[in-house]
Enzyme design. Structure first.
Site, short mmCIF file in Angstrom:
data_model
loop_
_atom_site.label_atom_id
_atom_site.label_comp_id
_atom_site.label_asym_id
_atom_site.label_seq_id
_atom_site.Cartn_x
_atom_site.Cartn_y
_atom_site.Cartn_z
N ASP A 149 72.40 31.27 78.29
CA ASP A 149 71.19 31.63 79.02
C ASP A 149 70.06 30.74 78.54
O ASP A 149 70.30 29.75 77.84
CB ASP A 149 70.87 33.13 78.87
N ARG A 154 63.81 44.23 80.86
CA ARG A 154 63.10 43.21 80.09
C ARG A 154 62.28 42.33 81.02
O ARG A 154 62.83 41.56 81.81
CB ARG A 154 64.07 42.34 79.29
#
Length: 539
Positions: free
Chosen positions: A454, A174
């Site tokens: 996160d 990603r």
């Protein structure tokens, strides 16, 4: 310190300047040929990227003025027509359990060895993009693809090595979203796109090796908001394939549907990438953040505290079911999202309660028709796999068409009922401060209260604080006004919540994080992304 590297390409000089102190191993990944490749990507696609970011700003201005996202009338034919994405490669047919995490060598080894079907190596939400982190991540992934990656813990001497290739999870990468720059690499004096840097550098070094193994390269594409942004990615990937001598369509991508505008364009996004789309993913935490940001000026669309905004809420259930229906109609995988819980050591009761939440979440996903799910910790891979194995005997369940699902615009934008408690308010402050401090210190994935936080979960907390403080007349469930006095009190209470600061990740930057959060929550405008002002403080 700046090192300038240049390479001639025909009659044109391609200059790429590294605006950072050299990181260990930099010369191995930023070769002259790699720099020339990145500079070419920048020159070709930076104007289009900037145009797409300008379109985002225009769209947000419409929402701020009271407008609502909706299905596009100009693309109704795409939604109505019968078409499918290209057939999936064998390596992506079974994705029932995917593990995600940052790209440091230890995580890469543990994730590839975890027993998961796939590993999403994340340069975005779980990586703080310091220059050493980015170079180390690219080196680790290059060595992993070559099969040579190993690592020894400096404190314990424990040695980590990869299992045989056949036993490893399938690798997906990603890159960062279109909105992020890579300030450490400048082309013609301009920072290049973080997206193009991450994807371009990985593809340059690894695409041929992965293609030879019939393993891609495969990518996750984050934070798209419109079909035009998917079209831009398709143009980039077409060019990358040509430049690296790959067959057209060799690169496959899964798109995270993690913005509210994108949920209205899922058919269109798949159509724009139909030669290479492998699926869509319910990026639930970023999606909740996007809902808050999209409706930041809508007093009637304020969400309750994060703990009450679960996937069983009607607006999130509608999002999930529409994604499943859309993907399966088009021959693509519908991937589930992340349960933030992680195993709790030393407390059997609390650990079982956390695992029960994970079980319920994964059972909900497989029952709804998802083809796979995410976990953040290797210990959760067997649990998630067991649930999907019991209820999904085949490699996927694209035959579950969910034709009974009928989702309207109002279903997707109607907020749930709920409350804001003092604990919820103060927890948002604590999560923001602790995550920001760790991120500024180079750590993008932080366990807090046995949840893996996160950038996406920190964004929810930060955006909620701003919206609650800028929506007149809001109160906690005990009647206390939500105002600057309450925020100041939460900052004062933070010391007791944090305990011994010296033991926390990023301890030396906690005061800096408090100051940044204070400024962001008091600002007249909600900052588009937390990581934009924080990025200026890295390195």
């Amino acid at each position: 310190m700046s090192a300038v590297m240049a390479q001639r390409r025909g009659s044109q000089e391609t200059e790429a300047a590294v605006a950072a102190a050299p990181a260990p191993g930099q010369e191995q990944v930023l070769t002259p040929a790699a720099l020339a490749f990145l500079a070419d990507l920048h020159r070709r696609f930076e104007p289009a990227r900037q145009a797409r970011l300008a379109a985002r700003r225009e769209r947000q201005a419409y929402f701020d003025a009271g407008g609502l996202p909706d299905f596009r009338p100009d693309t109704a034919a795409i939604r109505a027509d019968d078409w499918k994405v290209a057939p999936l490669p064998a390596a992506l047919l079974d994705r029932r359990v995917e593990i995600t995490g940052p790209t440091d060598p230890k995580m890469v080894i543990n994730a590839l060895n975890s027993g998961a079907s796939c590993y999403m190596a994340d340069f975005e939400d779980s990586t703080a993009p310091t220059w050493p982190n980015l170079i180390a991540g690219q080196r680790a992934l290059r060595e992993a693809v070559a099969g040579t990656l190993e690592w020894t813990a400096p404190d314990t001497g424990k040695h980590y090595a990869l299992k045989p290739f056949e036993q490893q999870a399938v690798l997906l990468v990603r890159p960062r979203g279109w909105h992020l720059d890579e300030k450490h690499l400048r082309v013609d004096g301009v920072p290049m796109s973080g997206s193009l840097f991450d994807l371009g550098l990985f593809a340059f070094h690894n695409a041929a090796a992965l293609a030879a193994k019939d393993r891609g390269p495969y990518f996750y594409l984050p934070k798209l908001q419109a079909m035009e942004e998917a079209q831009l990615w398709n143009e980039v990937l077409d060019h990358v394939e040509r430049a690296l001598g790959l067959p057209n369509g060799q690169i496959k991508v899964t798109v995270l549907i993690e913005t509210l505008p994108a949920v209205f364009e899922m058919d269109e996004i798949l159509h724009a990438l139909r030669g290479r789309a492998a699926g869509l993913n319910c990026g639930r935490w970023d999606y909740v953040f996007s809902y808050i940001k999209t409706f930041r000026r809508h007093r009637d669309k304020v969400l309750p505290e994060r703990g009450q905004v679960t996937m069983t809420q009607p607006f999130l259930r509608a999002y999930s079911e529409l994604l499943i229906q859309t993907c399966h109609r088009r021959g693509a995988h519908a991937m589930g999202g992340m349960a933030a819980q992680i195993p709790i050591a030393g407390d059997a009761g609390a650990n079982e309660a956390a695992l029960a939440k994970v079980r319920a979440d994964k059972l909900r996903e497989v029952t709804a028709g998802h083809d796979g799910t995410w976990v953040a910790h290797p210990a959760l891979v067997p649990l998630a796999r067991r649930i999907f194995d019991e209820r999904m005997p085949g490699p996927h369940q694209q035959h579950v068409l969910r034709e009974e699902v009928l989702v309207t615009r109002d279903d997707l934008v109607k907020p749930p009922l709920g409350t804001i408690t003092r604990e919820g308010f103060e927890n948002n402050v604590e999560v923001c401060v602790r995550y920001l401090a760790a991120w500024l210190d180079g750590n993008g994935c932080v366990p807090i209260h046995w949840l893996m936080e996160d950038a996406a979960t920190a964004e929810i907390a930060r955006a909620q604080l701003w919206q609650w403080l800028h929506s007149d007349g809001l109160h906690l469930d005990d009647g206390t006004p939500i105002d600057e006095v309450l925020l100041d009190r939460a900052f004062l209470n933070l010391s007791s919540r944090l305990g011994d600061r010296s033991r926390l990740p990023g301890a030396s930057r906690i005061n800096e994080a408090i100051g940044l959060l204070d400024r962001l929550t008091h600002a007249d405008e909600l900052a588009e992304f937390l990581t934009l002002p924080a990025y200026a403080r890295l390195d």
